[in-house]
Structures are given as C-alpha cells and as structure tokens.
Design a protein around this motif. Structure first.
Motif, PDB file in Angstrom:
ATOM      1  N   PHE A  30     -64.605 -86.788  10.154  1.00  0.00           N
ATOM      2  CA  PHE A  30     -64.116 -85.484   9.827  1.00  0.00           C
ATOM      3  C   PHE A  30     -63.909 -84.090  10.765  1.00  0.00           C
ATOM      4  N   GLN A  31     -63.875 -84.821  11.688  1.00  0.00           N
ATOM      5  CA  GLN A  31     -63.640 -83.528  12.904  1.00  0.00           C
ATOM      6  C   GLN A  31     -61.745 -83.954  13.147  1.00  0.00           C
ATOM      7  N   PRO A  32     -61.881 -82.444  14.383  1.00  0.00           N
ATOM      8  CA  PRO A  32     -60.322 -82.949  14.267  1.00  0.00           C
ATOM      9  C   PRO A  32     -60.261 -83.904  16.108  1.00  0.00           C
ATOM     10  N   VAL A  33     -59.693 -83.808  16.185  1.00  0.00           N
ATOM     11  CA  VAL A  33     -58.805 -84.893  16.990  1.00  0.00           C
ATOM     12  C   VAL A  33     -58.717 -84.471  18.179  1.00  0.00           C
ATOM     13  N   GLN A  34     -57.878 -83.484  17.789  1.00  0.00           N
ATOM     14  CA  GLN A  34     -57.033 -83.101  19.197  1.00  0.00           C
ATOM     15  C   GLN A  34     -57.845 -81.388  19.565  1.00  0.00           C
ATOM     16  N   GLY A  35     -59.362 -81.000  19.094  1.00  0.00           N
ATOM     17  CA  GLY A  35     -59.670 -80.183  19.272  1.00  0.00           C
ATOM     18  C   GLY A  35     -59.206 -79.416  17.665  1.00  0.00           C
ATOM     19  N   LYS A  36     -59.505 -77.957  17.374  1.00  0.00           N
ATOM     20  CA  LYS A  36     -59.496 -77.197  16.823  1.00  0.00           C
ATOM     21  C   LYS A  36     -58.125 -76.819  15.788  1.00  0.00           C
ATOM     22  N   GLY A  37     -57.404 -77.237  14.595  1.00  0.00           N
ATOM     23  CA  GLY A  37     -56.196 -77.136  13.483  1.00  0.00           C
ATOM     24  C   GLY A  37     -55.244 -78.204  13.952  1.00  0.00           C
ATOM     25  N   SER A  38     -55.971 -79.240  14.554  1.00  0.00           N
ATOM     26  CA  SER A  38     -55.589 -80.946  14.909  1.00  0.00           C
ATOM     27  C   SER A  38     -55.671 -81.728  13.322  1.00  0.00           C
ATOM     28  N   LEU A  39     -55.241 -82.709  12.935  1.00  0.00           N
ATOM     29  CA  LEU A  39     -55.960 -82.979  11.973  1.00  0.00           C
ATOM     30  C   LEU A  39     -56.918 -84.176  12.103  1.00  0.00           C
ATOM     31  N   SER A  40     -57.727 -84.408  11.316  1.00  0.00           N
ATOM     32  CA  SER A  40     -59.271 -85.078  11.358  1.00  0.00           C
ATOM     33  C   SER A  40     -59.705 -86.516  11.605  1.00  0.00           C
ATOM     34  N   TYR A  41     -60.421 -87.408  12.194  1.00  0.00           N
ATOM     35  CA  TYR A  41     -59.821 -88.634  12.007  1.00  0.00           C
ATOM     36  C   TYR A  41     -59.798 -89.462  10.392  1.00  0.00           C
ATOM     37  N   PHE A  42     -60.517 -88.781  10.061  1.00  0.00           N
ATOM     38  CA  PHE A  42     -60.519 -89.410   8.829  1.00  0.00           C
ATOM     39  C   PHE A  42     -59.219 -88.672   8.008  1.00  0.00           C
ATOM     40  N   GLN A  43     -58.316 -88.235   8.232  1.00  0.00           N
ATOM     41  CA  GLN A  43     -57.248 -87.366   7.951  1.00  0.00           C
ATOM     42  C   GLN A  43     -56.113 -88.462   8.829  1.00  0.00           C
ATOM     43  N   THR A  44     -56.215 -88.642  10.160  1.00  0.00           N
ATOM     44  CA  THR A  44     -55.584 -89.051  10.696  1.00  0.00           C
ATOM     45  C   THR A  44     -55.576 -90.807  10.337  1.00  0.00           C
ATOM     46  N   THR A  45     -56.683 -91.483   9.826  1.00  0.00           N
ATOM     47  CA  THR A  45     -56.569 -92.666   8.932  1.00  0.00           C
ATOM     48  C   THR A  45     -55.309 -92.536   7.791  1.00  0.00           C
ATOM     49  N   LEU A  46     -55.707 -91.869   6.820  1.00  0.00           N
ATOM     50  CA  LEU A  46     -55.431 -91.537   5.893  1.00  0.00           C
ATOM     51  C   LEU A  46     -53.387 -91.265   5.751  1.00  0.00           C
ATOM     52  N   GLN A  47     -53.564 -91.006   6.615  1.00  0.00           N
ATOM     53  CA  GLN A  47     -51.569 -91.130   7.232  1.00  0.00           C
ATOM     54  C   GLN A  47     -51.024 -91.463   7.579  1.00  0.00           C
ATOM     55  N   ARG A  48     -51.665 -92.508   7.887  1.00  0.00           N
ATOM     56  CA  ARG A  48     -51.399 -94.095   8.700  1.00  0.00           C
ATOM     57  C   ARG A  48     -50.860 -94.763   7.565  1.00  0.00           C
ATOM     58  N   HIS A  49     -51.729 -95.105   6.792  1.00  0.00           N
ATOM     59  CA  HIS A  49     -51.198 -96.044   5.694  1.00  0.00           C
ATOM     60  C   HIS A  49     -50.716 -95.098   4.287  1.00  0.00           C
TER      61      HIS A  49
END
Length: 490
Positions: A30-49
């Motif tokens: 649930f933390q941002p992939v590229q620092g504050k303001g970026s999508l989280s790992y979880f959100q990146t996974t959801l967006q990919r699929h």
C-alpha cells in the motif's frame, strides 16, 4: 472466448525489509512505488489488469486493512469484491476463499492470482490472454519468468516440454524451492528453468475441486468461513473459528505441486521483480546521471549510486556512495545497500521493544477519511482528523479525561443533546471523558479538525489548552478574516 478473468489480488504480509516505508498496519503493497504522490504497488497491480477481458477485481486482505484497500480503490475510481481474513493463513486459504466466493455468481469464472507488491514491466496481459483457452479447459497455468541471475530466495519451475495443442504452454517437470547458489546457477545454465512469479490462471471450479481432493480439511474449513462470513462496510469478513482450522500454507504446496493439471507459461516479454528489499527498489527505479534514485525533497551533492527518499522534509546528503537513505516523519533508515537484507533484523529488534514505528505510520487511513498523530506526550495525544465529503464518524471520549475538537474549516455538523450543530472555522467543542460525539461532513470538501485527547483525569483542561490548539491549527490553514464563532458548545 466469452469467459472473463477476475484479477485476484493478494494483499498479505508486511514486507519488513522495506521498513520504514512498510509498516505492520500499512505494509509495502500500500506504499507508493516512486515515492510520495505516486501509485502504490497495490494500485499499480490493479491498473495493470483493468478493462478488456478483466472483470472487477477480487481483493483478499487482512481485516485491519480493508479501509486502506477501499480508500486506494476509490482513488482509482475502481470497485470490486473485498474479502477480509481474520488472521493470515498464507496464500492457499486466501485463494480458495476467493474461488468459493466468485463461483456462486459466475460458475465459469477464471481467476488470475496476482501478488499485490510486485513490479512488472512489459506486456504480461498478452501472455495471460493467450492462456485463457488452456485455463478454460481445466489447466492450472503458472507464469514463469526467465531468470536473470541465480537467485536463492525464489522458487523455480523446470520446463517439461511444450504442448502441441496449446501454443506457448509447457508441461511442468518439477518445482524447486529456494535452491542453494550452486543449484540455482546450474538451473540457469541449463536454460529450462523459470522463476516462479506467484502469478497463476485457472477456473475457480478447478481449484475448488483440487482443494477438495488434496486438502479436504482446509476445503471444509474455508467453505464454512465463507458461508458464515459477514459483510461489514462492504467487505466480506470470513468467520474466524472456521478459518483458523485451514492449513497455513501457500497454494503451491497445498495444490500446485500435487496436481496433474498444472502447466507452465513462460512470460518472456516482461521484466519482473518482487521488490523484496531496498536494493531491489533502487534497481527497478529510474536513475539520474549519477546513478542515484531520488524521491521527494532531496538535495544530493557528490553522491553516486544511491537511493535517497524523503516523505516530507528536506533531506540533504553529501559524499555518499552505494547508500540507502529513507526518511519518514517518525523514522530514518541509513545503510549501505549491500546490507539491505539486514533491515529485517532491525524490525525484529524494534518489535521486541514494542516501538510504535514498526506498527504504523503517523498518518492512517480510516473508512471516513484519515487521522494523523501530530504530537504525543505523557497525558495527551494531538491528532488531525480529515473527514471525507459525506462521511460520518463518532468521536469518542478517552474515558480518562476530556478531549477538545477544534475545526480548521466549516462544512460539517455534530450532534449534541439531540440537536444538530453546524460548525465553522475556529469552532471548538469539548467532549467529556464518557461521551461520544457524532460528526458528519456535509460539505463538498474535506473537513479538517484537530483533536486533543487527555489521557489522564483533569479539571478544566479544555479551557487551558484551547488557545494552544488554535495556535497550532493556524499552521495548517491560510489566515482569513476572523468570523463570528457559531455553534460552539461551552
């Protein structure tokens, strides 16, 4: 093919090697992939699929993280099914619970199991879609990644040769779990082994049938937990006394390694990393001309091949080589990147000391908004409450002493002695120790309030601290002309 795929995102684990970003209550995914303001790992996974062949996702998470999941899904304007586990039982019971949940609505459903905290670049979806027919015909498709180096912390799948009727699909010769370095090197040299990515595709009814065959006790335990589960705030909470009887093992061990239905789909066109430590974060991130990964308000002088990350304040570094610096509002990590695996030892030590910096960030998500701990000392806590538009909550007294709520903007109402009282910027209300104050944001913007909680018995505390609270509150808002105070409770 009309069969749709349900992305099944598993949100278990803390990711302790990514402390201080990752905490028990707000883990890595649930933390941002590229620092504050970026999508989280979880959100990146959801967006990919998302979209196309994919139906609304199914999320399995811990009961304590459902609010965090809901908030991050809302930020993506995405809806789905959330299943809450009363305790972690590894991936096997989690996947089975999702399969049992979805099959009642869609008997032909396919599930794409996805770890929530991996980073993938390239077109994984093309490989997934190519495997739909095989999955629809009863195959359990495991996606393997060509190994880039002899990693001893990953599992390997050995290729048993291709199928003639399913282009791109291969038989599984064997599974090898976390081999020693020499064995891992030999597997790579042979050219017929793949890293086990943790991603798989299958029909829900096939997985249920295999669980019933190989692990009947776990099958019945999870089935009972789903049947007796209760929907709370939009999430299905599994029944605890049944769920605890399920084996705490990964799906690979409970089913995949024993099933003749498994098959291997090499995902050759992707770059994959499970991002298990800070040196992996540095490896997958974009670097500047000095080889540095910079996230946040950072000034780096004469620094090379380092990762410097700040969540809030300015961080300045000079003369660093091969270093990791991660700054959060309540904890700072500084280390040589070669010691990235040792962060887990630090976390275990801090857990033994019951340090709060391991459990939670100062800012926490709730089902009504966010709460941030601003200050804490003997006798009091000071918190910032951010209530989302339309959301309601009950502000509880501490049971020890009064608390004071000061509003930094208007647009809300609270209930006192059966009456609704509108609030304006600068209003304050005292909440006795044993009283609950219902509060609703009736406006279109976030409602902000500062809460001072007394944790000891005291008299007339609210009057003494009111001016101090308002002074601190002024730091968070731009000065505006003073308005008459209305609706305050004396």
């Amino acid at each position: 093919m009309k069969t749709s795929i349900y992305p099944l995102v598993l949100c278990g684990g803390m990711g302790s090697r990514l402390w201080p970003m990752s905490r028990v209550e707000q883990p890595k995914q649930f933390q941002p992939v590229q620092g504050k303001g970026s999508l989280s790992y979880f959100q990146t996974t959801l967006q990919r699929h998302r979209g196309g062949v994919y139906k609304a996702p199914i999320i399995v998470t811990s009961a304590g993280q459902t609010q965090l999941v809901a908030r991050q899904m809302r930020d993506l304007q995405l809806t789905g099914t959330v299943i809450a586990e009363p305790m972690g039982r590894n991936t096997g019971p989690a996947v089975l619970a999702a399969a049992l949940s979805v099959i009642a609505e869609d008997p032909e459903a396919q599930l794409l199991v996805l770890p929530s905290d991996h980073i993938i670049t390239g077109d994984l979806n093309a490989t997934v879609v190519a495997m739909q027919q095989a999955a629809d015909n009863g195959r359990i498709v495991l996606f393997g990644v060509p190994p880039a180096y002899p990693e001893i912390g990953y599992g390997y799948i050995v290729d048993g040769g291709g199928y003639t009727n399913y282009p791109g699909l291969h038989r599984v010769e064997t599974f090898i779990e976390k081999p020693p370095y020499e064995r891992a090197q030999a597997l790579i040299s042979g050219g017929y082994s793949y890293w086990a990515s943790g991603i798989s595709l299958f029909r829900a009814d096939v997985l249920i049938e295999e669980f019933h065959r190989f692990e009947p006790e776990t099958f019945y335990a999870v089935s009972a937990a789903v049947s007796a589960g209760k929907v709370i705030n939009g999430a299905l909470h599994l029944e605890e006394t049944s769920f605890v009887k399920a084996k705490s093992e990964p799906t690979e061990r409970l089913v995949f390694e024993r099933s003749t239905a498994v098959a291997l789909a090499p995902a050759r066109d992707i770059q994959w990393d499970d991002v298990g430590a800070w040196n992996a974060v540095q490896k997958i991130s974009s670097r500047n001309e000095h080889g540095n990964v910079i996230n946040g308000d950072v000034f780096a002088l004469d620094t090379e091949n380092s990762l410097i990350q700040s969540d809030s304040r300015l961080v300045a570094v000079i003369g660093l080589r091969d270093m990791i610096v991660v700054d959060t509002p309540d904890a700072l990590l500084v280390m040589n990147r070669d010691h990235a695996q040792s962060v887990k030892q630090v976390v275990e030590h801090l857990k033994g000391m019951n340090r709060p910096e391991v459990s939670s960030h100062l800012l926490r998500d709730t089902n009504w908004g966010q709460v941030e701990l601003l200050a804490k000392d003997d006798g009091y806590d000071m918190r910032m409450l951010v209530i989302a538009p339309g959301a309601s909550l009950k502000v509880n007294g501490t049971g020890h002493g009064p608390s004071l709520l000061t509003f930094l903007n208007g647009g809300g109402v609270y209930e006192r002695e059966g009456k609704m009282v509108a609030v304006a910027r600068g209003d304050s209300v005292t909440i006795p120790a044993d009283v609950t104050l219902p509060l609703t944001n009736t406006g279109s913007k976030e409602l902000r309030a500062m809460q001072l909680l007394m944790t000891y018995d005291a008299e007339n505390v609210a009057e003494t601290v009111a001016s101090a609270v308002k002074a601190v509150a002024s730091l968070f808002t731009k000065p505006e002309p003073l308005q008459p105070v209305t609706g305050a409770v004396q």
